[in-house]
Scaffold this motif. Structure first.
Motif, mmCIF file in Angstrom:
data_model
loop_
_atom_site.group_PDB
_atom_site.id
_atom_site.type_symbol
_atom_site.label_atom_id
_atom_site.label_comp_id
_atom_site.label_asym_id
_atom_site.label_seq_id
_atom_site.Cartn_x
_atom_site.Cartn_y
_atom_site.Cartn_z
ATOM 1 N N ALA A 227 0.848 -1.225 -0.009
ATOM 2 C CA ALA A 227 0.046 -0.088 -0.048
ATOM 3 C C ALA A 227 0.804 1.199 0.060
ATOM 4 C CB ALA A 227 -1.100 0.104 1.243
ATOM 5 N N ALA A 228 1.948 1.056 0.657
ATOM 6 C CA ALA A 228 2.892 2.492 0.815
ATOM 7 C C ALA A 228 3.350 2.806 -0.677
ATOM 8 C CB ALA A 228 4.300 2.121 1.676
ATOM 9 N N ASP A 229 3.513 2.016 -1.795
ATOM 10 C CA ASP A 229 3.960 2.170 -2.942
ATOM 11 C C ASP A 229 2.846 3.205 -3.631
ATOM 12 O OD1 ASP A 229 6.227 0.609 -2.707
ATOM 13 O OD2 ASP A 229 5.858 -0.579 -4.376
ATOM 14 N N PHE A 230 1.719 3.161 -3.029
ATOM 15 C CA PHE A 230 0.700 4.132 -3.863
ATOM 16 C C PHE A 230 0.528 5.557 -3.229
ATOM 17 C CE2 PHE A 230 -0.284 -0.048 -5.166
ATOM 18 C CZ PHE A 230 -0.777 -0.073 -6.407
ATOM 19 N N GLY A 231 1.345 5.599 -2.330
ATOM 20 C CA GLY A 231 1.339 7.154 -1.479
ATOM 21 C C GLY A 231 1.918 8.087 -2.471
ATOM 22 N N ILE A 232 1.400 9.299 -2.514
ATOM 23 C CA ILE A 232 1.713 10.266 -3.293
ATOM 24 C C ILE A 232 2.500 11.516 -2.846
ATOM 25 C CG2 ILE A 232 -0.544 10.172 -4.859
ATOM 26 C CD1 ILE A 232 -1.636 12.393 -3.095
ATOM 27 N N LYS A 233 3.309 11.113 -1.745
ATOM 28 C CA LYS A 233 4.301 12.034 -1.109
ATOM 29 C C LYS A 233 5.315 12.763 -1.907
ATOM 30 C CE LYS A 233 6.644 10.241 2.338
ATOM 31 N NZ LYS A 233 8.093 10.557 2.255
ATOM 32 N N ASP A 234 6.011 11.611 -2.878
ATOM 33 C CA ASP A 234 7.125 12.055 -3.674
ATOM 34 C C ASP A 234 6.947 12.109 -4.830
ATOM 35 O OD1 ASP A 234 8.805 11.752 -1.329
ATOM 36 O OD2 ASP A 234 8.906 9.794 -1.445
ATOM 37 N N ILE A 235 5.446 12.091 -5.459
ATOM 38 C CA ILE A 235 5.112 11.789 -6.811
ATOM 39 C C ILE A 235 5.647 13.174 -7.566
ATOM 40 C CG2 ILE A 235 2.892 12.693 -6.579
ATOM 41 C CD1 ILE A 235 4.555 9.951 -9.079
ATOM 42 N N GLU A 236 5.341 14.523 -7.093
ATOM 43 C CA GLU A 236 5.746 15.743 -7.679
ATOM 44 C C GLU A 236 6.920 15.791 -8.013
ATOM 45 O OE1 GLU A 236 3.746 19.210 -6.322
ATOM 46 O OE2 GLU A 236 1.744 18.442 -6.475
ATOM 47 N N GLN A 237 7.758 15.530 -7.068
ATOM 48 C CA GLN A 237 9.343 15.569 -6.997
ATOM 49 C C GLN A 237 9.781 14.605 -8.267
ATOM 50 O OE1 GLN A 237 11.379 15.269 -3.204
ATOM 51 N NE2 GLN A 237 12.825 14.042 -4.550
ATOM 52 N N ASP A 238 9.354 13.301 -8.218
ATOM 53 C CA ASP A 238 9.654 12.473 -9.381
ATOM 54 C C ASP A 238 9.360 12.530 -10.680
ATOM 55 O OD1 ASP A 238 10.770 10.872 -7.223
ATOM 56 O OD2 ASP A 238 9.111 9.346 -7.143
ATOM 57 N N LEU A 239 8.099 13.340 -10.679
ATOM 58 C CA LEU A 239 7.599 13.833 -12.135
ATOM 59 C C LEU A 239 8.392 14.919 -12.586
ATOM 60 C CD1 LEU A 239 3.888 13.198 -11.998
ATOM 61 C CD2 LEU A 239 5.363 11.783 -13.155
ATOM 62 N N THR A 240 8.846 15.898 -11.758
ATOM 63 C CA THR A 240 9.824 17.085 -12.298
ATOM 64 C C THR A 240 10.879 16.514 -12.590
ATOM 65 O OG1 THR A 240 8.509 18.199 -10.611
ATOM 66 C CG2 THR A 240 10.502 19.102 -11.330
ATOM 67 N N ARG A 241 11.442 15.535 -12.327
ATOM 68 C CA ARG A 241 12.651 15.028 -12.645
ATOM 69 C C ARG A 241 12.577 14.512 -13.979
ATOM 70 N NH1 ARG A 241 15.888 12.095 -8.067
ATOM 71 N NH2 ARG A 241 17.746 12.135 -9.300
ATOM 72 N N LEU A 242 11.587 13.488 -14.001
ATOM 73 C CA LEU A 242 11.192 12.530 -15.394
ATOM 74 C C LEU A 242 10.893 13.263 -16.266
ATOM 75 C CD1 LEU A 242 9.574 9.550 -13.722
ATOM 76 C CD2 LEU A 242 11.939 9.617 -14.822
ATOM 77 N N LEU A 243 10.040 14.243 -16.369
ATOM 78 C CA LEU A 243 9.394 14.896 -17.693
ATOM 79 C C LEU A 243 10.301 15.909 -18.498
ATOM 80 C CD1 LEU A 243 5.706 15.485 -15.965
ATOM 81 C CD2 LEU A 243 6.742 13.481 -17.266
ATOM 82 N N ARG A 244 9.898 15.856 -19.629
ATOM 83 C CA ARG A 244 10.536 16.968 -20.408
ATOM 84 C C ARG A 244 10.151 18.240 -20.133
ATOM 85 N NH1 ARG A 244 9.767 13.718 -26.136
ATOM 86 N NH2 ARG A 244 10.945 11.930 -25.875
ATOM 87 N N ASP A 245 8.807 18.529 -19.721
ATOM 88 C CA ASP A 245 8.040 19.714 -19.383
ATOM 89 C C ASP A 245 9.179 20.465 -18.550
ATOM 90 O OD1 ASP A 245 6.632 21.776 -18.834
ATOM 91 O OD2 ASP A 245 4.821 20.629 -19.620
ATOM 92 N N GLU A 246 9.460 21.592 -18.995
ATOM 93 C CA GLU A 246 10.297 22.331 -17.897
ATOM 94 C C GLU A 246 9.608 22.857 -16.564
ATOM 95 O OE1 GLU A 246 13.508 23.188 -18.583
ATOM 96 O OE2 GLU A 246 13.429 21.910 -20.459
ATOM 97 N N ARG A 247 8.310 22.939 -16.748
ATOM 98 C CA ARG A 247 7.667 23.357 -15.581
ATOM 99 C C ARG A 247 7.683 22.311 -14.532
ATOM 100 N NH1 ARG A 247 1.806 24.121 -18.012
ATOM 101 N NH2 ARG A 247 2.469 22.105 -19.213
ATOM 102 N N SER A 248 7.410 22.990 -13.345
ATOM 103 C CA SER A 248 7.401 21.898 -12.226
ATOM 104 C C SER A 248 5.975 21.070 -12.415
ATOM 105 C CB SER A 248 7.148 22.619 -10.669
ATOM 106 O OG SER A 248 6.755 21.905 -9.666
ATOM 107 N N ALA A 249 6.219 19.634 -11.714
ATOM 108 C CA ALA A 249 5.065 18.733 -12.272
ATOM 109 C C ALA A 249 3.908 19.375 -11.383
ATOM 110 C CB ALA A 249 5.541 17.468 -11.729
ATOM 111 N N GLY A 250 4.023 19.860 -10.252
ATOM 112 C CA GLY A 250 2.882 20.499 -9.409
ATOM 113 C C GLY A 250 1.965 21.460 -10.199
ATOM 114 N N THR A 251 2.343 22.207 -11.345
ATOM 115 C CA THR A 251 1.477 23.143 -12.158
ATOM 116 C C THR A 251 0.829 22.135 -13.305
ATOM 117 O OG1 THR A 251 3.341 23.543 -13.599
ATOM 118 C CG2 THR A 251 3.291 24.957 -11.864
#
Length: 945
Positions: A227-251
């Protein structure tokens, strides 16, 4: 199987101790295999599983360690056997694979080297590709994580999915019903191979159970995650590093989808994406719109034979196999995706139809595309991935170059289309995009032509041009001299053996033996008993041999080639790095060529069918009718020795929206109703359809109930499977759906089955009000057409007995002549067929004559019994058949009221001794005093009985 390697393990006791320390795996969901260099081993329950699956016998098992202390059952596999098993385990059996490798830090040390699952093939792509890669090419391995939230207001579903070979993450979040039909259609649309679900925490989670059931019915492997794998605590930070989009994932708007983000978190952890820095800044995130595509349930997938089944012998037994004339792996994968994602937008559908028409009308263009251009295109997505993972070499650069130089040919062929109505669509969809990609790759072409020795490609050598470096030039000179010396030796041997050079005696660079000679097997006798010539090997294409001079030249050539490769390594790295920067262009180009390949494949299928397919006329959703002239089932008509009988179809709103089809067993009812579903799906996919004329409305989903499949093996009875599928239909269908039901209610008693079939049909007709097709042996169901004449129409499949159409009950004389004289015409006509001809089918398959006669006798006894038991009932029913439902309901209510009043009067205090005549007189007075009752048509009809 005779080449199975011997079981040789250095430290048996140490290995057994290590193996037994691993986590328990007795359920064989994960298969552990140990790489022992040039062979593989498996142990314990895994060994027993492989013995049964691969070798079909447990006799191949050997024990490690002493048997008296409980040895470890083991099995060995050659590299080829292992690779075939790997494909079987991942693609057919939905297993996870762990490949353990020797750790190298001490005797008996092992480490987990590679992991693979049906949705994540990244670690084993090389092993899979080297066996042919066909299963890899059939469909992209999509892996999906799902998180659900069941509340009183509805069930929220959030998913994240990916094809591990393409750097994209898709997300979707939606509300679902209690049978999760939206989730089912989503996994079918995507072609999911593996599903990550939250681990059940002890108490049986009913909602998770439903998700598992759907995954199971769709043949999807299930992986449980904490169940812990489905937590969203780090997802914005991970997506910001992974995505081509220059913007922060939170936007990004997608990050508002909390359930989907939980799924994304689980998927990113499972794939280990964050542990590979080459992924950073490379991924794209997009939102999948479920309503953009027609929904299909797993039953419809089976009913329409969409994808090849494990037992399909012929390619044309599935719609994918029939339509797949794609010349590229990316095209085949896109076709599989399109078939599971029929379009809902009429403009997009018609755009595809126009493109298909362009290639149908222009035979030369279609053939040129298939035979000259598309055939030579490699798998560009996987090629781009090799560059992204820094696994590419000079050969991969040359393959990209070879694609680039072919693009002007594509553009030129498309530019030559003279027909104005097709010029603009082709220019928009293909020509302009290909021209742009060709221009983008021009610099890459120039670099390759400047740096790579293209002449050396003839010998399958991928090297940098010697002019690029002085040391390369010196080595090249020596190599050229060696090559001349080899040619001289070739000519000398040809003279000595009296064999013509390059016709019977060949000089070849063999992948194992290096440079050597080859003679055809018929000429090989000339080197026997000659000590000067040493045989290397005998193969299908001839006998390989060498001479001491050639061996010396070969050794020198190998050494110089090795020096050349070492010297050019730095230059190769530079060239590969430049080529890697073109990955985005390659991925976009792959998309354009895949689209072109599928459209050309549709055109090929449409023109090469026994009778050409036609372009269907499409009506927007919720409008128009579905009218097909001379319709055929596209897969059935391609089977050998079948002359397909065409049939018309008319599904007209407020006239014939629900068709009930009766008729003999094996008469073609199932084929008729299924072909309508197949044709609707083909039309919305963008293909032409097997008819002489066709107009169709756009359906939002196709729902089917056509057979219990293998549900019994999963502990679900045939009838229960029927009811579950039908329940799903009733909860999922809308007024714009197409429902296909083939025989409902057979798994229970005749009365219960008929009652259910009637109630379900009536619900579809009155409540859902969508198009439906119902093939049945419940002939009584045809009475629905009398009750709902504006919706229900009866059709029957024609059969002839002794020259008379089998539509009415045969006479006694006819019954005696019926043996093996039933002719099935497979023609569908209006009206009812009140016989099933089950006994005749038994005769066709050569049942013993005694059994057939007994069956006929018992059937006749039952018919006589039922007709003797219920003559009055039949008369009453026929008397009521002439009235509408409203008239029957009104008459029944008036009769009931009259009888209640009469009962009250005859049982009133003081009237206990009334005679029968007096009671009748009271009833006459009540009737005469009730004008409404006397005016009722139904009452007047009953009086006349």
């Amino acid at each position: 199987m005779s080449s199975r390697p011997d079981l040789k393990v250095d430290d048996e006791v140490g290995f057994i101790r290590f193996y037994r320390s691993l986590p328990d795996n007795t359920n064989n969901e994960t298969i552990r295999v140990f790489d022992r260099g040039d062979w593989y081993s498996a142990h314990g329950s895994n060994a027993e599983f492989i013995a049964r699956t691969v070798y079909k016998t447990t006799a191949v098992l050997r024990n490690l360690g002493r048997s008296e202390t409980g040895g470890l059952p083991s099995v060995t596999m050659s590299v080829t056997v292992f690779r075939n098993f790997l494909r079987e385990a991942l693609f057919r059996l939905n297993k996870r694979i762990e490949i353990w490798e020797s750790g190298g830090t001490g005797k008996g040390q092992w480490k987990l080297g590679k992991q693979a699952s049906p949705g994540n093939l990244q670690d084993v792509e090389e092993e899979l590709g080297s066996v042919g890669g066909l299963a890899l090419d059939a469909t992209a391995p999509i892996i999906l994580a799902v998180k659900i939230s069941a509340k009183a207001e509805g069930r929220g579903v959030g998913v994240c999915f990916a094809d591990a070979s393409v750097r994209e993450l898709g997300v979707s979040e939606f509300l679902d019903n209690d049978v999760y039909s939206n989730f089912e259609s989503l996994v079918i649309q995507l072609g999911v191979k593996e599903c990550l679900v939250q681990m059940d925490t002890g108490r049986k989670d009913v909602e998770l159970g439903k998700i598992r059931t759907i995954a199971d019915s769709c043949g999807i492997a299930i992986s449980e995650r904490p169940a812990a794998d489905f937590g969203i605590k780090d997802i914005e930070q991970d997506l910001t590093r992974l995505l081509r989009d220059e913007r922060s994932a939170g936007t990004l708007p997608q990050t508002e989808l909390k359930l989907a983000m939980g799924s994304a978190s689980s998927l990113i952890k499972y794939l280990g994406v964050m542990s590979d820095p080459t992924n950073f800044g490379q991924y794209q995130l997009y939102q999948h719109d479920l309503s953009q595509y027609m929904k299909l349930d797993s039953s419809a997938l089976r009913a329409l034979n969409l994808m090849p089944g494990p037992r399909d012998g012929s390619k044309s037994m599935s719609l994918f196999g029939l339509l797949n004339h794609c010349k590229t792996p990316v095209g085949s994968r896109l076709l599989a995706q399109w078939l599971k994602q029929p379009l809902m937008d009429i403009k997009e559908i018609e755009k595809r139809h126009t493109l298909v028409e362009a290639f149908v009308e222009n035979t030369e263009l279609r053939q040129t595309m298939q035979e000259e251009h598309l055939r030579s295109i490699p798998d560009l997505y996987r090629l781009a991935k090799r560059f992204q993972r820094k696994q590419a070499n000079l050969e991969d650069v040359v393959r990209v170059y070879q694609v680039a130089i072919r693009l002007p040919g594509f553009v030129s062929s498309l530019d030559n289309v003279m027909d104005e109505q097709y010029q603009t669509p082709l220019e928009t969809e293909y020509t302009a995009k290909l021209r742009q990609h060709s221009d983008s790759l021009a610099k890459l072409e120039e670099m390759v032509e400047t740096t790579v020795d293209l002449d050396a490609l003839e010998n399958h050598e991928f090297i940098i041009k010697p002019e690029f470096d002085d040391s390369l030039r010196i080595i090249r000179k020596k190599l050229d001299k060696l090559r001349n010396d080899m040619d001289s030796e070739h000519r000398r041997v040809a003279r000595d053996l009296d064999q013509e050079a390059d016709k019977k005696l060949f000089l070849e660079n063999h992948r194992v033996h290096g440079w050597c000679f080859r003679l055809t097997r018929t000429e090989a006798g000339c080197i026997r008993n000659k000590r000067e010539y040493q045989e290397c090997s005998t193969q299908k294409n001839g006998v390989y041999f060498t001479t001491s001079t050639m061996q010396s030249l070969r050794r020198e050539h190998d050494q110089l080639s090795s020096n050349y490769n070492r010297t050019q390594t730095g230059l190769v790295h530079e060239v590969v790095a430049v080529a890697a920067s073109y990955c985005p262009v390659l991925e976009q180009l792959a998309g354009v060529l895949a689209h072109l390949d599928v459209i050309v494949s549709f055109a090929h299928s449409s023109t090469h069918a026994p009778s050409s397919y036609v372009r269907p006329k499409m009506h927007p959703r919720g409008t128009g009718s579905t009218i097909l002239k001379e319709a055929r089932h596209p897969c059935m008509e391609m089977q050998d020795d079948i002359s397909f009988i065409t049939n018309d179809v008319s599904l007209v709103r407020d006239e014939s929206s629900f068709l009930i089809i009766t008729g003999p067993n094996m008469g073609g009812k199932s084929t008729y109703i299924r072909q309508i579903g197949v044709i609707a799906l083909m039309a919305q996919t963008g293909c032409f359809v097997p008819c002489s004329e066709a107009e169709l409305t756009i359906f939002d989903c196709i729902l089917a109930r056509v057979g219990a499949s293998d549900s019994q093996l999963k502990g679900v009875s045939t009838f229960m499977a029927e009811m579950l599928e039908t329940s799903n239909i009733l909860k999922s269908a809308t007024s714009e759906s197409l429902i296909i039901v083939d025989e409902l209610g057979r798994g229970t008693s005749t009365y219960d089955g008929f009652g259910l079939a009637w109630a379900i049909s009536e619900h579809i007709v009155t409540e859902i009000r969508c198009f439906g097709l119902f093939a049945t042996h419940f002939h009584e169901l045809t009475a629905l057409a009398d009750r709902y004449p504006k919706s229900v129409k009866n059709l029957h499949v024609v059969a002839f007995i002794d020259g008379a159409e089998a539509k009415s009950e045969p006479t006694e004389d006819e019954k005696t002549k019926q043996q093996r004289q039933v002719t099935l015409l497979y023609r569908v006509e209006p009206g009812i067929c009140d016989q099933s001809f089950g006994i005749h089918v038994a005769e066709l398959v050569r049942f013993p004559e005694k059994v057939v006669n007994m069956a006929r006798q018992k059937a006749e006894e039952l018919e006589d019994f039922s007709s003797a038991e219920q003559p009055d009932k039949k008369e009453q029913q026929s008397a009521l058949d002439g009235y509408s439902q409203e008239e029957v309901e009104e008459g029944s209510a008036l009769l009931k009221a009259m009888l209640v009043k009469w009962k009250g009067e005859v049982e009133a205090p003081g009237k206990e001794g009334l005679t029968a005549a007096e009671k009748r007189q009271i009833m006459r007075e009540i009737v005469n005093g009730d004008e409404k009752l006397r005016a009722s048509k139904m009452f007047q009809g009953l009086k006349a009985l």
